[in-house]
Design an enzyme around this catalytic site. Structure first.
Site, PDB file in Angstrom:
ATOM      1  CB  VAL A 228     -23.530  -9.190   0.837  1.00  0.00           C
ATOM      2  CG1 VAL A 228     -22.857 -10.087   1.862  1.00  0.00           C
ATOM      3  CG2 VAL A 228     -24.676  -9.947   0.151  1.00  0.00           C
ATOM      4  N   GLY A 229     -22.221  -6.365   1.793  1.00  0.00           N
ATOM      5  CA  GLY A 229     -21.313  -5.533   2.599  1.00  0.00           C
ATOM      6  C   GLY A 229     -22.098  -4.497   3.380  1.00  0.00           C
TER       7      GLY A 229
ATOM      8  CD  GLU B 220      -6.225   3.591   6.453  1.00  0.00           C
ATOM      9  OE1 GLU B 220      -5.972   4.569   5.726  1.00  0.00           O
ATOM     10  OE2 GLU B 220      -5.959   3.555   7.666  1.00  0.00           O
TER      11      GLU B 220
HETATM   12  P1  ADP Z   1     -14.596  -0.354  -6.201  1.00  0.00           P
HETATM   13  O1  ADP Z   1     -15.709   0.598  -6.513  1.00  0.00           O
HETATM   14  O2  ADP Z   1     -13.347   0.031  -6.817  1.00  0.00           O
HETATM   15  O3  ADP Z   1     -14.935  -1.795  -6.371  1.00  0.00           O
HETATM   16  P2  ADP Z   1     -15.295  -0.062  -3.474  1.00  0.00           P
HETATM   17  O4  ADP Z   1     -14.678   0.870  -2.517  1.00  0.00           O
HETATM   18  O5  ADP Z   1     -16.674   0.259  -3.935  1.00  0.00           O
HETATM   19  O6  ADP Z   1     -14.302  -0.191  -4.660  1.00  0.00           O
HETATM   20  O7  ADP Z   1     -15.355  -1.538  -2.891  1.00  0.00           O
HETATM   21  C1  ADP Z   1     -14.579  -1.999  -1.845  1.00  0.00           C
HETATM   22  C2  ADP Z   1     -15.376  -3.000  -1.046  1.00  0.00           C
HETATM   23  O8  ADP Z   1     -16.559  -2.387  -0.554  1.00  0.00           O
HETATM   24  C3  ADP Z   1     -15.842  -4.224  -1.814  1.00  0.00           C
HETATM   25  O9  ADP Z   1     -15.672  -5.348  -0.960  1.00  0.00           O
HETATM   26  C4  ADP Z   1     -17.306  -3.944  -2.046  1.00  0.00           C
HETATM   27  O10 ADP Z   1     -18.060  -5.124  -2.151  1.00  0.00           O
HETATM   28  C5  ADP Z   1     -17.681  -3.214  -0.791  1.00  0.00           C
HETATM   29  N1  ADP Z   1     -18.875  -2.361  -0.902  1.00  0.00           N
HETATM   30  C6  ADP Z   1     -19.349  -1.720  -1.985  1.00  0.00           C
HETATM   31  N2  ADP Z   1     -20.438  -0.977  -1.664  1.00  0.00           N
HETATM   32  C7  ADP Z   1     -20.670  -1.168  -0.341  1.00  0.00           C
HETATM   33  C8  ADP Z   1     -21.634  -0.657   0.603  1.00  0.00           C
HETATM   34  N3  ADP Z   1     -22.587   0.200   0.250  1.00  0.00           N
HETATM   35  N4  ADP Z   1     -21.514  -1.056   1.890  1.00  0.00           N
HETATM   36  C9  ADP Z   1     -20.541  -1.883   2.304  1.00  0.00           C
HETATM   37  N5  ADP Z   1     -19.601  -2.396   1.461  1.00  0.00           N
HETATM   38  C10 ADP Z   1     -19.658  -2.048   0.153  1.00  0.00           C
END
Ligand code: ADP
Length: 485
Positions: free
Chosen positions: A217-218, A256
């Site tokens: 979804v991100g 960041e």
């Molecule tokens: P962690 O691995 O410690 O949870 P992340 O940096 O992976 O930290 O996650 C930070 C944010 O990025 C969360 O909101 C997560 O849902 C989102 N996220 C994870 N993977 C993706 C991706 N491929 N694209 C966009 N957002 C993502």
């Protein structure tokens, strides 16, 4: 425990997803399910982006500065009124000790007002006067305009703070926003959505929150061609994925990312002031901070003395139930994170590091994802534990011989987020600080971090700035208009 808002905010409506799917939110101190959040889908994200696009393209939001100021001051007042509820929700989903919630509740709420006032006073039109051109003089005017639709993707370690830091300056600059909070901390995002919907005049579509348990979804948000900019805080691995997903549509990105910051303790430093503070920084927030100076570099001439001060500080650190005032270290956020921290400690020991204290799970805290404050000495600067971000209450210590050696060890990293220098001699400290390849440095515990100063990483720690004047202009682009005098 206190459960937060389970619904998302899409196009002005507080909603679930079509299938009714939810996911559990777990309190890290009790390991109990505290409630649920909506498990939004890529379809929900697409609807939210569509609403944000429509609101940007067809409403007055981007043009009506006074209205934006009015709405954000409403948001500020509503957050202030709900402060204690937000604090309890934060403790429930993060496990952050109540004693140290100020920087995660009071500070971000104050920052809403800061950005509202900053954005109101900002000069959006700058006349640079007459310029000579081959066709005669031309006047040039710089118009600072919003980027458009901003996608904000946030992590779980300081969720309310980052949800506000990534969305409020963007909104005040005239953008519309879709926020995707982290899976482990959906409520600090959905509560913001609820407050915007119920307590402010922010129009439908201007601010959307899509919670989800799925990374896709991100990913959909960062790839969507209707989104003009992505602002993200999180791991470097995810930052790379976002940058790649944003590339086909050449989106502006503000990233960041991770850090592996070094604290260079020079041989003239006051150990009894610098090192207890270093230990505290490692344990507060259970080490789940991107700016943590987690690599301590001690002069070989005072190595044992330094280790002893760090050991005493870590062994006496107040740790335990986050609801009990006085405790300053709580659990890690999840069992997965705890396992990752313990795995990195084990890899450090395998590569020859010496365990001075900690290293495991505290016996008296069998429930909750706690990790003992951990001190590892004789750490090889090239080893995995010296190179990878740990995100746990762990300090690695490496000895060095000269100031030059210390700078070389500090710079031996793919990251460049922050750093620290301790010394009785300011000239020497400055000489070292200016040679550190990093975005921010603290000298003698004086923080580089604040709403009024730009904060950003170099190298693989990020792109762009939050805070300071730059932290606002990131959400604007400049249109230069040339005209007859
Ligand atoms: P962690 O691995 O410690 O949870 P992340 O940096 O992976 O930290 O996650 C930070 C944010 O990025 C969360 O909101 C997560 O849902 C989102 N996220 C994870 N993977 C993706 C991706 N491929 N694209 C966009 N957002 C993502």
């Amino acid at each position: 425990m206190l459960a937060g808002e389970a619904r998302m905010l899409v196009d002005g409506e507080l909603v679930g997803t079509n299938s009714g799917a939810t996911f559990d939110v777990v309190h890290p101190a009790s390991e109990q399910v505290a409630g649920t959040a909506t498990d939004g889908t890529v379809d929900d994200m697409e609807r939210a982006v569509g609403a944000a696009r429509r609101a940007f393209d067809t409403s007055d939001w981007s043009r009506d500065l006074e209205f934006r100021h009015h709405c954000l001051m409403q948001l500020h007042a509503a957050l202030e009124a709900d402060k204690e509820r937000l604090r309890r929700i934060l403790i429930t989903e993060v496990g952050c000790p109540v004693t140290v919630t100020g920087s995660q509740i009071e500070s971000p709420i104050a920052e809403v007002k800061h950005w509202a006032d900053h954005g109101r006073a900002f000069e959006y039109l700058v006349d640079t006067g007459l310029h000579d051109t081959p066709l005669g003089p031309a006047r040039r005017k710089l118009h600072y305009e919003p980027q458009g639709v901003v996608g904000a993707i946030t992590p779980w370690n300081v969720p309310l703070y980052l949800n506000i830091a990534e969305t409020v300056p963007a909104l005040m600059a005239g953008n519309t926003v879709v926020l995707k909070p982290a899976q482990l901390t959906p409520w600090s995002g959905s509560e913001l959505g609820r407050i915007v919907a119920e307590k402010t005049d922010i129009p439908a579509g201007v601010f959307n929150v899509v919670t989800s348990n799925a990374n896709e979804v991100g990913a959909a948000l960062s790839a969507d061609p209707r989104v003009d900019m992505i602002t993200f805080t999180g791991s470097t691995a995810t930052g790379r994925a976002i940058l790649a997903a944003a590339a086909p549509t050449v989106k502006k990105t503000l990233l960041e990312l991770g850090g592996k910051s070094a604290h260079i303790v020079l041989d003239d430093a006051d150990f009894n002031s610098a090192l207890p503070l270093a230990a505290m920084m490692a344990c507060v927030m259970s080490g789940q901070s991107c700016v943590l100076p987690s690599r301590i570099l001690l002069p070989r001439s005072r190595y044992d003395e330094g280790l002893a001060v760090l050991q005493a500080s870590m062994e006496n650190f107040p740790m335990g139930d986050p609801w009990t005032p006085g405790n300053m270290q709580g659990p890690q956020i999840s069992e997965t994170q705890r396992r990752k921290v313990l795995g990195l400690i084990a890899s450090g020991l395998d590569s020859g590091a010496r365990l001075v204290t900690g290293g495991g799970v505290p016996e008296h805290l069998a429930t909750g994802y706690y990790v003992q404050p951990t001190l590892l000495a004789d750490v090889d600067p090239d080893s995995q534990i010296a190179q990878e971000e740990i995100f746990g209450p762990v300090l690695t210590v490496t000895p060095y011989d000269t100031d030059d050696d210390a700078v070389a060890i500090a710079n031996n990293s793919i990251y460049g987020l922050s750093g620290e220098v301790s010394s009785a001699d300011m000239d020497r400290a400055m000489a070292v600080a200016t040679r550190m390849r990093t975005g921010n440095v603290s000298i003698n515990g004086k923080s580089h971090f604040g709403i009024d100063s730009p904060f950003g990483g170099t190298r693989q720690s990020g792109l762009g700035y939050r805070n300071g004047a730059q932290g606002f202009t990131e959400y604007l682009h400049i249109k230069t208009i040339g005209m007859p005098e």
